[in-house]
Each structure stands twice: as C-alpha cells, then as structure tokens.
Design a protein around this motif. Sequence first.
Motif, PDB file in Angstrom:
ATOM      1  N   HIS A  36     -42.932  89.589  43.746  1.00 39.43           N
ATOM      2  CA  HIS A  36     -42.229  90.123  44.907  1.00 39.43           C
ATOM      3  C   HIS A  36     -43.115  90.040  46.142  1.00 39.43           C
ATOM      4  N   VAL A 176     -37.834  88.379  45.984  1.00 34.33           N
ATOM      5  CA  VAL A 176     -38.280  88.869  44.678  1.00 34.33           C
ATOM      6  C   VAL A 176     -37.816  87.830  43.657  1.00 34.33           C
ATOM      7  N   SER A 322     -35.956  90.457  48.926  1.00 36.48           N
ATOM      8  CA  SER A 322     -36.823  91.569  48.552  1.00 36.48           C
ATOM      9  C   SER A 322     -36.144  92.887  48.907  1.00 36.48           C
ATOM     10  N   LEU A 328     -37.032  96.143  42.493  1.00 40.10           N
ATOM     11  CA  LEU A 328     -37.968  95.091  42.107  1.00 40.10           C
ATOM     12  C   LEU A 328     -37.933  94.828  40.601  1.00 40.10           C
TER      13      LEU A 328
END
Length: 451
Positions: A36, A176, A322, A328
């Motif tokens: 990420h 990510v 992201s 995440l």
Amino acid sequence: MVEVACGDRPLVFEDLVRWFEQGAKPASEWRVGAEHEKFVFKLGSHEPVPYEPGGIKALLDGLTRFGWQPVYEGENVIALERGMANVSLEPGGQFELSGAPLETVHDICEETGQHLQEVKVVADELGLGFLGLGFTPLWTREQIPVMPKGRYKIMRQYMPKVGSMGLDMMFRTCTVQANLDFGSEADMVAKFRTSLALQPIATALFANSPFNEGRPTGFLSARANVWTDTDPDRTGMLDFVFRDGFGFETYANYALDVPMYFVKRDGQYIDVAGRSFRDFMAGKLPELPGEKPTLKDWADHTTTIFPEVRLKQYLEMRGADSGPWSRLCALPALWMGILYDSASLAAAWDLCKHWEIDDHERLRADVARLGLKAQVSGRSVEDVARDMLAIASEGLKRRNRLSGGLVDESGYLSELQHIAETGVTPAERLLELYETRWAGDAGRVFEDFAY
C-alpha cells in the motif's frame, strides 16, 4: 527471485517464458504479498514533503531504529529492507510498504499495523502525517517534490510523449495491491482471466479519490481515470488474456513488445526509453551496442508494465485506490477468497465469463466515473460486487485460517460488504462531507482521514 540458468549463452525466447513458468508453486506454498502507498504531508499546512531536509530521507533514516536496513542509490537512501519486506518511495514521495509473502490475512494485518505504528512514531517527531487516498486532493503537479531515483527521471521524461496523465500517475496517485501465486500455467490463466475481468469491480468498491486541486473532478476514482491515458502500450485490460490459447508465451510476447524504459548497469540507469526488448536480445540497442540482456534485465522490464493485473512470477492485483487502515487488509482478503479456493474461482468466473471483450475496457472507464452505479452486461456493478463478495467470503470460510481468537479471514471483508450493500462508495461519502460539514474545503480530508 528465481533465475534461470543460461550459462554464458544469450537469452532466447524460451528463457523468458520459463522465467514466468518458474513462479508456479504447489498450493501448500501459496502466499500473499500486500502493498500500500500513502501520501506524506506536513501537519498543519498539508503541504507535500520534499526528500530533504526534514522530509522523506529523515523518515527513512528514522525507521532504521526498528531494524530496517537502508538501500542506497548513489548517496541517497531510496528504500529500506527488513526480511522479505521493504519500504520504498514513489516518484512524488508517496511512501510504500511492500510486505513479505505471508500465509494469511491475519498475518498481513499484523504486518500492516506494525508498519503504520512504526512510521507514525517517526512522523510525529518530524511533524508529518499520512493520508490514504487514490489521488492527492489538493496538490498540483508543480507543487510535488521529485524524489532522487534514476528510473523516475527516465519515466518523467518519457511519460508526456505517450499520454496526457502519466505524470499524474507518477506524482499524484496512491494504490493498494495484492500479489498472489499460481500453481501451473492453467491455474495462472484461470486466475488472470477472472481477476482481470473483475478488477473494475474492485476499483468501484475501493473508489476513494473524487478530488483534484481542491475540487470534485466528476470521477469517483481519479486514480483509475488517470490510468486510462497514461501509456496505451503498457496499460489496460489486455484483450488477449480472454482469447483462446492465452498462456505464458502470449504474455512474454506482449511484454517483449512493450517499449523499454531503462537498462540498469553498475547501479546506474541507462535511458533506453521507447526501445525494443527484441532489439536488445539481438544486441541492437544503440545505447549498448552488441550487449544482450540478462534475466535480471527481463525481470526489471516486467516491472515497467502496468496493466490492471500484471504477471511476473506471481499475479499482481492493481485496481484499487488507497484508503484508510481498515480497508488495507480488505483487498488481499478479497482476492485470496476468490483465487485461493477452487470453488470460489469457478463461481467468480461464472460471474463474468460471458462478458464481451469490449465490455472489459468500457467497464474499466465507467467505474472510474460511476463506481457501483456502472453497468456491465445488463447488471449493475453494485449487484456484481455483492455476488463477488459473497463468493470471496465463502472461499475464506472454507480456507478456515483462524487467528489467535479463532476467527476466520472473512471478517476482513465487512467494510467492503457494507459498501456494496449500501451502494455508496468511499468517494461518495467524501463528496457528501465536502458538500456539508467541510463546506467546500477538500483540505479537511487531511484532518479527518489521516492515519
């Protein structure tokens, strides 16, 4: 990285194909690597952060107290390594964790949490903060400092020749990713086709970049839109993946025809932007007359190709903006649930196998603007996303990888399930805040959504 033994002879096409083949692993050895990126900004002013003084270099130096080892390019620290994980900086100072190959989403979440705790300790001392968004909400290209990394200089000069938004991709986006293994060529093909077709659905679920230079853009994922005009030679939905006969050879031929950026020799990047790897194999690069490539050159070249799913010695899922810490871990969970369970993989392919070739590129563009409200083959992306998440959840439950608290991995999908059930993307929630509580001040995202 696995190297193919070629002795002293020049590389031939079969060596390039074999390099991909040697990524295959038995299911017992399948792992996931999570990556990420995040924007680094100055607390208070929300300004971007230079390499030095008191910026990215100081952040990298500060992390060495936690056992990270510096990686240099010339005199500049440009990355950190610890075990099989590394921390690197993107062209505009975006800070990236490329995690180690791990067995479970629980492991990935632990690794990610430890990283964020470590960088926060150092960043607090420097007066810096981190923001997980797909596209910077305020900064112009000109405001963003350039990081001292050789390959980025070459890319920066080449990008404007092949697309209008390549520099935005380099300097103003964050993503990510999840990297997953395959067991054979047939398994790679099944995973590549399914994940590439469904990558726009992940783009919609993770859409989290509605602003540019302080104003709404009309896109829910400005990051995804940037990729539609970055460089057509190395981006997109790769129609050939869905055609009969696709395999390692097909991808190797595609990669051979993607123009090169650089060749690395003695720690230096040699600018060969636009040159042909086929010519390199024939010893016909003007910059390196008579010299032929190594497998390391081939491996480097594969990292300069940017489709929505990328094949190296594993498959990279590249479609998501992201976002906050809570999302995440959701991306690797989503793809593990689909790709690491045979029943889920088959069910996911059933969702999209009837889509036409033209549907894939159209959907990729539509979700950047419309998110879950886009349509494909008579269905809304929202409906497809719900089905996709249900399939992934069942796959994770069947994997039955339990945490110390005896909880399986399906719980990491809960935030995505809420997004799909409500039909409201993270970007639309940001736009609602912009219109109401933030009173038209997109800079408030640095206060309300910083790590």
